[in-house]
Design a protein around this motif. Structure first.
Motif, PDB file in Angstrom:
ATOM      1  N   VAL A   1      44.013 -17.355  34.782  1.00 44.11           N
ATOM      2  CA  VAL A   1      43.039 -16.328  34.398  1.00 44.11           C
ATOM      3  C   VAL A   1      43.730 -15.236  33.583  1.00 44.11           C
ATOM      4  N   VAL A   2      44.867 -14.782  34.074  1.00 41.42           N
ATOM      5  CA  VAL A   2      45.630 -13.735  33.371  1.00 41.42           C
ATOM      6  C   VAL A   2      46.003 -14.204  31.968  1.00 41.42           C
ATOM      7  N   ASN A   3      46.526 -15.409  31.867  1.00 44.32           N
ATOM      8  CA  ASN A   3      46.944 -15.939  30.560  1.00 44.32           C
ATOM      9  C   ASN A   3      45.758 -16.102  29.613  1.00 44.32           C
ATOM     10  N   PHE A   4      44.635 -16.571  30.147  1.00 47.19           N
ATOM     11  CA  PHE A   4      43.439 -16.760  29.323  1.00 47.19           C
ATOM     12  C   PHE A   4      42.988 -15.435  28.713  1.00 47.19           C
ATOM     13  N   VAL A   5      42.893 -14.414  29.537  1.00 49.68           N
ATOM     14  CA  VAL A   5      42.426 -13.100  29.068  1.00 49.68           C
ATOM     15  C   VAL A   5      43.407 -12.510  28.057  1.00 49.68           C
ATOM     16  N   ASN A   6      44.691 -12.635  28.333  1.00 45.46           N
ATOM     17  CA  ASN A   6      45.702 -12.114  27.406  1.00 45.46           C
ATOM     18  C   ASN A   6      45.698 -12.868  26.082  1.00 45.46           C
ATOM     19  N   ASP A   7      45.574 -14.191  26.147  1.00 45.38           N
ATOM     20  CA  ASP A   7      45.560 -15.005  24.927  1.00 45.38           C
ATOM     21  C   ASP A   7      44.369 -14.664  24.032  1.00 45.38           C
ATOM     22  N   LYS A   8      43.219 -14.397  24.652  1.00 42.82           N
ATOM     23  CA  LYS A   8      42.014 -14.071  23.891  1.00 42.82           C
ATOM     24  C   LYS A   8      41.984 -12.617  23.429  1.00 42.82           C
ATOM     25  N   GLY A   9      42.807 -11.778  24.053  1.00 48.55           N
ATOM     26  CA  GLY A   9      42.846 -10.364  23.678  1.00 48.55           C
ATOM     27  C   GLY A   9      41.620  -9.577  24.103  1.00 48.55           C
ATOM     28  N   TYR A  10      40.974 -10.001  25.171  1.00 52.95           N
ATOM     29  CA  TYR A  10      39.789  -9.287  25.630  1.00 52.95           C
ATOM     30  C   TYR A  10      40.176  -7.947  26.244  1.00 52.95           C
ATOM     31  N   SER A  11      39.315  -6.955  26.037  1.00 51.10           N
ATOM     32  CA  SER A  11      39.611  -5.613  26.537  1.00 51.10           C
ATOM     33  C   SER A  11      38.808  -5.249  27.783  1.00 51.10           C
ATOM     34  N   PHE A  12      37.765  -6.050  28.113  1.00 56.44           N
ATOM     35  CA  PHE A  12      36.967  -5.711  29.290  1.00 56.44           C
ATOM     36  C   PHE A  12      37.763  -5.929  30.575  1.00 56.44           C
ATOM     37  N   PRO A  13      37.407  -5.206  31.654  1.00 59.02           N
ATOM     38  CA  PRO A  13      38.115  -5.349  32.930  1.00 59.02           C
ATOM     39  C   PRO A  13      37.795  -6.694  33.589  1.00 59.02           C
ATOM     40  N   VAL A  14      38.837  -7.394  34.002  1.00 57.28           N
ATOM     41  CA  VAL A  14      38.688  -8.713  34.624  1.00 57.28           C
ATOM     42  C   VAL A  14      39.205  -8.659  36.056  1.00 57.28           C
ATOM     43  N   PHE A  15      38.478  -9.321  36.950  1.00 56.72           N
ATOM     44  CA  PHE A  15      38.825  -9.331  38.363  1.00 56.72           C
ATOM     45  C   PHE A  15      38.667 -10.746  38.919  1.00 56.72           C
ATOM     46  N   VAL A  16      39.238 -10.964  40.083  1.00 54.70           N
ATOM     47  CA  VAL A  16      39.038 -12.190  40.844  1.00 54.70           C
ATOM     48  C   VAL A  16      38.618 -11.776  42.253  1.00 54.70           C
ATOM     49  N   PRO A  17      37.923 -12.633  42.988  1.00 60.69           N
ATOM     50  CA  PRO A  17      37.536 -12.276  44.359  1.00 60.69           C
ATOM     51  C   PRO A  17      38.761 -12.077  45.249  1.00 60.69           C
TER      52      PRO A  17
END
Length: 201
Positions: free
Chosen positions: A138-154
């Motif tokens: 999940v961390v790698n996916f968000v970083n690779d895409k360069g998304y700026s929104f806040p991401v969380f996991v349960p």
């Protein structure tokens, strides 16, 4: 025997509407089941641009109460009590890295977030439903895409409204703790109408 005029007319009508029937079937499958996990990004993005997948802004007649009693973990590993978001409007998107329809709608959500990130009355929560052992994915996916929104996991139990049968699913919770809208399937949230909807809740 000659074809009846009525039959000829029906065939002409069918030839005319057949492409639209095909499009409608694809649209319904994509929007209401979220089952097209293999849909291409290009195809999904094209559908978003048609306006057919724009988010709805009508509130239900009887809005359900949201359950804040759970915890999430951010991408730095910090545990966050969801109760801290009480009193704010929450845009809560349930997604996963393996979900094709989720990936299609994420750029538009990120654009909406960029336009609203300075509004301290609205909170964005992109909640990944990937398995806990796939946290680094999940961390790698968000970083690779360069998304700026806040991401969380349960972080443990999720309340019933978040135990959804298909993703992406997006809930909007108002400041009074009511779920005022719910979208299932790929949706375009980056519209002036939906932005205004969030701002006026």
């Amino acid at each position: 025997m000659k074809n009846l005029p009525g039959k000829e007319n029906l065939l002409k009508i069918w030839r005319t509407i057949r492409p639209w029937v095909t499009f409608a079937a694809l649209f319904l499958l994509l929007r209401f089941t979220g089952a097209l996990s293999g849909i291409s990004f290009v195809t999904g993005s094209a559908l978003l641009k048609t306006g057919a997948l724009d988010a709805r802004t009508e509130a239900p007649a009887v809005a359900k109460t949201f359950d804040y009693d759970f915890k999430v973990r951010d991408l730095h590993g910090n545990i966050i009590d969801f109760n801290q978001f009480k009193g704010k409007t929450i845009f809560l998107n349930l997604w996963a890295t393996w979900c094709g329809p989720c990936r299609v709608e994420m750029p538009a959500i990120d654009e909406l977030y960029k336009k609203m990130k300075d509004n301290d009355k609205v909170v964005f929560v992109m909640l990944s439903l990937d398995k806990s052992e796939h946290f680094s994915k999940v961390v790698n996916f968000v970083n690779d895409k360069g998304y700026s929104f806040p991401v969380f996991v349960p972080s443990g139990y999720l309340p019933k409204p978040l135990q959804v049968p298909s993703i992406p699913t997006t809930l909007v919770v108002n400041a009074e703790g009511k779920i005022v809208t719910k979208e299932t399937g790929t949706t375009n949230f980056d519209t002036p109408k939906f932005k205004k909807f969030l701002e006026t809740l």
